[in-house]
Design a protein around this motif. Structure first.
Motif, PDB file in Angstrom:
ATOM      1  N   GLN A 206       0.874  -1.189   0.099  1.00 52.79           N
ATOM      2  CA  GLN A 206       0.009  -0.035  -0.063  1.00 52.79           C
ATOM      3  C   GLN A 206       0.969   1.257  -0.105  1.00 52.79           C
ATOM      4  O   GLN A 206       2.097   1.235   0.337  1.00 52.79           O
ATOM      5  CB  GLN A 206      -0.883   0.086   1.170  1.00 52.79           C
ATOM      6  CG  GLN A 206      -0.425  -0.317   2.433  1.00 52.79           C
ATOM      7  CD  GLN A 206      -1.114  -0.373   3.731  1.00 52.79           C
ATOM      8  OE1 GLN A 206      -1.241   0.408   4.414  1.00 52.79           O
ATOM      9  NE2 GLN A 206      -1.942  -1.566   3.653  1.00 52.79           N
ATOM     10  N   VAL A 207       0.188   2.226  -0.428  1.00 49.54           N
ATOM     11  CA  VAL A 207       1.127   3.721  -0.481  1.00 49.54           C
ATOM     12  C   VAL A 207       0.207   4.735   0.281  1.00 49.54           C
ATOM     13  O   VAL A 207      -0.981   4.620   0.281  1.00 49.54           O
ATOM     14  CB  VAL A 207       1.303   4.167  -1.924  1.00 49.54           C
ATOM     15  CG1 VAL A 207       2.346   3.311  -2.640  1.00 49.54           C
ATOM     16  CG2 VAL A 207       0.232   4.250  -2.806  1.00 49.54           C
ATOM     17  N   GLN A 244       8.045  -0.675  -7.574  1.00 52.89           N
ATOM     18  CA  GLN A 244       8.495   0.622  -7.985  1.00 52.89           C
ATOM     19  C   GLN A 244       7.354   1.625  -7.323  1.00 52.89           C
ATOM     20  O   GLN A 244       6.198   1.035  -7.798  1.00 52.89           O
ATOM     21  CB  GLN A 244       8.752   0.815  -9.273  1.00 52.89           C
ATOM     22  CG  GLN A 244      10.213   0.476  -9.718  1.00 52.89           C
ATOM     23  CD  GLN A 244      10.468   0.994 -11.089  1.00 52.89           C
ATOM     24  OE1 GLN A 244       9.781   0.719 -11.984  1.00 52.89           O
ATOM     25  NE2 GLN A 244      11.823   1.203 -11.437  1.00 52.89           N
ATOM     26  N   VAL A 245       7.524   2.671  -6.874  1.00 50.99           N
ATOM     27  CA  VAL A 245       6.576   3.541  -6.494  1.00 50.99           C
ATOM     28  C   VAL A 245       6.737   4.780  -7.491  1.00 50.99           C
ATOM     29  O   VAL A 245       7.622   5.515  -7.582  1.00 50.99           O
ATOM     30  CB  VAL A 245       6.477   4.163  -5.199  1.00 50.99           C
ATOM     31  CG1 VAL A 245       5.653   5.154  -4.630  1.00 50.99           C
ATOM     32  CG2 VAL A 245       6.513   2.712  -4.147  1.00 50.99           C
ATOM     33  N   LEU A 246       5.413   5.030  -8.076  1.00 51.07           N
ATOM     34  CA  LEU A 246       5.275   6.063  -9.193  1.00 51.07           C
ATOM     35  C   LEU A 246       4.762   7.366  -8.708  1.00 51.07           C
ATOM     36  O   LEU A 246       3.566   7.247  -8.198  1.00 51.07           O
ATOM     37  CB  LEU A 246       4.602   5.683 -10.398  1.00 51.07           C
ATOM     38  CG  LEU A 246       5.359   4.312 -11.315  1.00 51.07           C
ATOM     39  CD1 LEU A 246       4.236   3.635 -12.411  1.00 51.07           C
ATOM     40  CD2 LEU A 246       6.603   4.322 -11.551  1.00 51.07           C
ATOM     41  N   ILE A 247       5.379   8.495  -8.685  1.00 49.29           N
ATOM     42  CA  ILE A 247       4.922   9.763  -8.098  1.00 49.29           C
ATOM     43  C   ILE A 247       4.845  10.677  -9.278  1.00 49.29           C
ATOM     44  O   ILE A 247       5.715  11.142  -9.693  1.00 49.29           O
ATOM     45  CB  ILE A 247       5.943  10.113  -7.144  1.00 49.29           C
ATOM     46  CG1 ILE A 247       6.018   9.079  -5.799  1.00 49.29           C
ATOM     47  CG2 ILE A 247       5.299  11.380  -6.501  1.00 49.29           C
ATOM     48  CD1 ILE A 247       7.060   9.312  -4.824  1.00 49.29           C
ATOM     49  N   TYR A 270       8.319  10.973 -10.961  1.00 47.75           N
ATOM     50  CA  TYR A 270       9.436  10.015 -10.318  1.00 47.75           C
ATOM     51  C   TYR A 270       8.995   8.714 -10.185  1.00 47.75           C
ATOM     52  O   TYR A 270       7.969   8.263 -10.185  1.00 47.75           O
ATOM     53  CB  TYR A 270       9.837  10.647  -8.952  1.00 47.75           C
ATOM     54  CG  TYR A 270      10.332  12.062  -9.288  1.00 47.75           C
ATOM     55  CD1 TYR A 270      11.715  12.247  -9.014  1.00 47.75           C
ATOM     56  CD2 TYR A 270       9.655  13.022  -9.099  1.00 47.75           C
ATOM     57  CE1 TYR A 270      12.435  13.490  -9.114  1.00 47.75           C
ATOM     58  CE2 TYR A 270       9.982  14.378  -9.187  1.00 47.75           C
ATOM     59  CZ  TYR A 270      11.416  14.567  -9.281  1.00 47.75           C
ATOM     60  OH  TYR A 270      11.878  15.835  -9.188  1.00 47.75           O
ATOM     61  N   ALA A 271      10.091   7.674 -10.498  1.00 48.10           N
ATOM     62  CA  ALA A 271      10.069   6.469 -10.236  1.00 48.10           C
ATOM     63  C   ALA A 271      10.921   6.025  -9.010  1.00 48.10           C
ATOM     64  O   ALA A 271      12.002   6.236  -9.044  1.00 48.10           O
ATOM     65  CB  ALA A 271      10.443   5.606 -11.351  1.00 48.10           C
ATOM     66  N   CYS A 272      10.178   5.403  -8.103  1.00 50.29           N
ATOM     67  CA  CYS A 272      11.259   5.241  -6.605  1.00 50.29           C
ATOM     68  C   CYS A 272      11.241   3.839  -6.350  1.00 50.29           C
ATOM     69  O   CYS A 272      10.472   2.931  -6.677  1.00 50.29           O
ATOM     70  CB  CYS A 272      10.337   5.980  -5.510  1.00 50.29           C
ATOM     71  SG  CYS A 272      10.184   7.646  -5.778  1.00 50.29           S
ATOM     72  N   GLY A 273      12.615   3.179  -6.195  1.00 46.49           N
ATOM     73  CA  GLY A 273      12.815   2.003  -5.798  1.00 46.49           C
ATOM     74  C   GLY A 273      12.857   1.549  -4.308  1.00 46.49           C
ATOM     75  O   GLY A 273      12.373   2.232  -3.444  1.00 46.49           O
ATOM     76  N   VAL A 304       0.211   8.887  -6.386  1.00 46.49           N
ATOM     77  CA  VAL A 304       1.090   7.989  -6.204  1.00 46.49           C
ATOM     78  C   VAL A 304       0.567   6.482  -6.463  1.00 46.49           C
ATOM     79  O   VAL A 304      -0.661   6.458  -6.281  1.00 46.49           O
ATOM     80  CB  VAL A 304       1.539   7.702  -4.577  1.00 46.49           C
ATOM     81  CG1 VAL A 304       2.651   6.826  -4.362  1.00 46.49           C
ATOM     82  CG2 VAL A 304       1.980   9.551  -4.165  1.00 46.49           C
ATOM     83  N   ALA A 305       1.149   5.760  -7.012  1.00 44.11           N
ATOM     84  CA  ALA A 305       0.785   4.617  -7.394  1.00 44.11           C
ATOM     85  C   ALA A 305       2.016   3.179  -7.549  1.00 44.11           C
ATOM     86  O   ALA A 305       3.034   3.704  -7.860  1.00 44.11           O
ATOM     87  CB  ALA A 305       0.279   4.633  -8.825  1.00 44.11           C
TER      88      ALA A 305
END
Length: 436
Positions: A206-207, A244-247, A270-273, A304-305
Motif C-alpha cells: 500500500q502507498v 516501484q512507486v510512481l509519483i 518520479y519512479a522510486c525503488g 502515487v501508484a
C-alpha cells in the motif's frame, strides 16, 4: 575449524594441482595419482509449493558418493530464509542464526555431522528427513542444501551454534534409488542444491502521501510511503527492487529537493525503488521531497501508484494508489477533477549521483536499490535471491529542480520511462524468476 564457503576446498585443490605440475616439470611427479578421490552429488530436490503458514514439511535429501574411494565422514547443511524455520534438530546437528548483510537476507542454518563411512557408487539419505516449518510470514523462500566432506559452517555474522536435542540420525543406504553418474558434480568434495519454497500466503502492498498546505512561494515537505502490511514478507530476485512507486507531483509545483531512491522520469514524475530486494511485513520505504508552490492551478492534484507488475499475493488493490492534494492559501484545495494545468515548464532534472540511502527511511537493509529497471514483480521464488540497481537518481542536495506537470500522462507511460531511465544493474538472476 569451520570453513565459510564450499569453494575454499576447490581453491586448495587448484593450488595442489599447480604444485603437481611444477613437480612434473622438475622430473619428480606426485607419488599418488589423483584418480582415487571422493565425489559427492546430491539427488534432485523438487520445488516445494503451497505450504500453509504454521505447518511443517520434510525435506527429502539423497546423495551419491560418485568418487572411487570411501568417505569416512560427511556433513549435510540446510540454510533457509526468514520465512522458514527449523523444528527439533537431531543431536548430531547444530543451528546458527545468520543476520542479513550487504545484499543477503537473514537465514537460519543447520549443519548435521554423520560420522560413518560412505561407500563409492551408493546412494544415501538420512534415516529421517529433516523437518522445516513455514512461519506466519512465509511466502517466497529459499532452501539451500549442501553435502560436503568437511564442516561447512556459516561465516561472520552468525550466532553461537545451538546443538539439537532430538535423537541422533544416521545415514542409510537407498538401494532402490538410481545413483548419480561419476563426475556429475563439478566439485568432488561438495555439492549444493537451491530449492524454492512457496507458501499459500498474502502480502498487502500500500502507498500513502501527505496532504500539502502552503502559500504561493512557499517550499513545503512531501512524504510518500510504501508499506508492506503483510502478513507475509516478500523476497524478490537478487538485484531487483521489491516494487516501484510512481509519483506525479501536483501541477504548479517544483521539486527543489528529490530523494535518493527516486529517478526523475519526466517533468514532475518520479519512479522510486527500494533499499533491498526484500521487504519484511510491517516495513517499507519513506520517500521525502521538498516542493515549491509556484502558483495555484485549479483542479490539479498529484498521485502515487505502485508500478503495474503482477503481484498475485496482493489481493487488496484499493490501496495501491492515492492522491497528493495541495491546499493553497486563498485558493483552496487543488485536488479535484485532475484537469490539466501547470506553470509551463517542460524540462526536469533528476541529478546524476548514484542512488543511495540519502533521504529514504524504512527498508529492510542498508544497501540501496535503484528505482530504475523492472520491479521484478512477475517473478517468483525460482532458481537461486538483493537489491535493485539503478542508474542516475534525483539530486538530493537541492541544487536542481523538477517542475510538476499537470498533463495527465498515464501511469503506464511513467513506468516505461522508469525502465528506459535505469541501467537495471542486476547482480545475478535468482531461481525465483521462474515462479513469481
Amino acid at each position: 575449524m569451520l570453513q565459510t564457503a564450499p569453494g575454499l576446498p576447490v581453491l586448495r585443490k587448484s593450488v595442489g594441482a599447480i604444485g603437481a605440475l611444477v613437480l612434473i616439470a622438475l622430473g619428480a611427479g606426485p607419488a599418488v595419482a589423483d584418480d582415487a578421490a571422493p565425489g559427492l552429488t546430491l539427488g534432485r530436490i523438487a520445488p516445494i509449493d503451497g505450504v500453509k503458514p504454521g505447518s511443517s514439511f520434510e525435506v527429502p535429501v539423497t546423495f551419491t558418493n560418485t568418487g572411487t574411494e570411501a568417505v569416512d565422514k560427511i556433513w549435510l547443511s540446510y540454510s533457509v530464509t526468514r520465512g522458514l524455520g527449523h523444528t527439533e534438530l537431531p543431536s548430531n546437528c547444530v543451528r546458527y542464526e545468520v543476520a542479513s548483510f550487504d545484499e543477503a537476507p537473514s537465514s537460519s542454518d543447520a549443519v548435521c555431522e554423520f560420522d560413518q563411512t560412505v561407500k563409492p557408487g551408493v546412494v544415501y539419505s538420512p534415516e529421517k528427513p529433516l523437518s522445516l516449518k513455514a512461519l506466519d510470514h512465509a511466502l517466497y523462500d529459499d532452501l539451500r542444501v549442501v553435502v560436503s566432506t568437511y564442516e561447512n559452517g556459516p561465516g561472520d555474522g552468525a550466532s553461537q551454534p545451538v546443538r539439537g536435542t532430538g535423537p541422533a540420525v544416521k545415514l542409510v543406504e537407498r538401494p532402490d534409488a538410481a545413483p548419480a553418474g561419476a563426475g556429475s558434480s563439478a566439485h568432488p568434495d561438495w555439492d549444493a542444491a537451491e530449492v524454492a519454497v512457496t507458501a499459500a500466503n498474502t502480502a498487502d502492498f500500500q502507498v500513502t502521501a501527505d496532504r500539502l498546505k502552503g502559500r504561493v512561494g512557499d517550499t513545503v515537505p512531501l512524504k510518500v510511503t510504501f508499506t508492506n502490511a503483510g502478513p507475509a514478507w516478500v523476497l524478490r530476485d537478487l538485484g531487483t527492487p521489491v516494487t516501484q512507486v510512481l509519483i506525479k507531483m501536483p501541477a504548479g509545483t517544483t521539486v527543489t529537493k528529490g530523494n535518493g531512491f527516486c529517478d526523475s522520469v519526466a517533468a514532475g514524475r518520479y519512479a522510486c525503488g527500494t533499499s533491498q530486494s526484500w521487504v519484511d511485513e510491517g516495513d517499507g520505504e519513506t520517500y521525502t521531497f521538498k516542493l515549491k508552490i509556484n502558483k495555484v492551478v485549479s483542479g490539479a492534484k498529484g498521485s502515487v501508484a505502485l508500478a503495474g507488475e503482477p503481484r498475485p499475493f496482493d489481493k487488496n488493490k484499493a490501496n495501491d494508489t492515492t492522491d497528493i492534494l495541495l491546499d493553497t492559501a486563498g485558493g483552496g484545495s487543488t485536488g479535484g477533477d485532475n484537469s490539466t494545468g501547470g506553470d509551463g515548464s517542460t524540462s526536469s532534472t533528476g541529478g546524476t549521483g548514484s542512488t543511495g540511502s540519502t533521504g529514504s527511511t524504512g527498508g529492510s537493509g542498508t544497501s540501496s536499490a535503484g528505482s530504475s529497471g523492472s520491479a521484478g514483480g512477475s517473478t517468483t521464488a525460482g532458481d537461486s535471491s538483493t537489491t535493485g540497481s539503478s542508474g542516475t537518481s534525483t539530486s538530493t542536495d537541492g541544487d536542481l529542480a523538477s517542475t510538476g506537470s499537470g498533463s495527465a500522462l498515464p501511469i503506464a507511460a511513467a513506468a516505461a520511462g522508469a525502465l528506459a531511465a535505469g541501467t537495471g544493474a542486476v547482480l545475478m538472476v535468482r531461481r525465483r524468476a521462474a515462479r513469481r
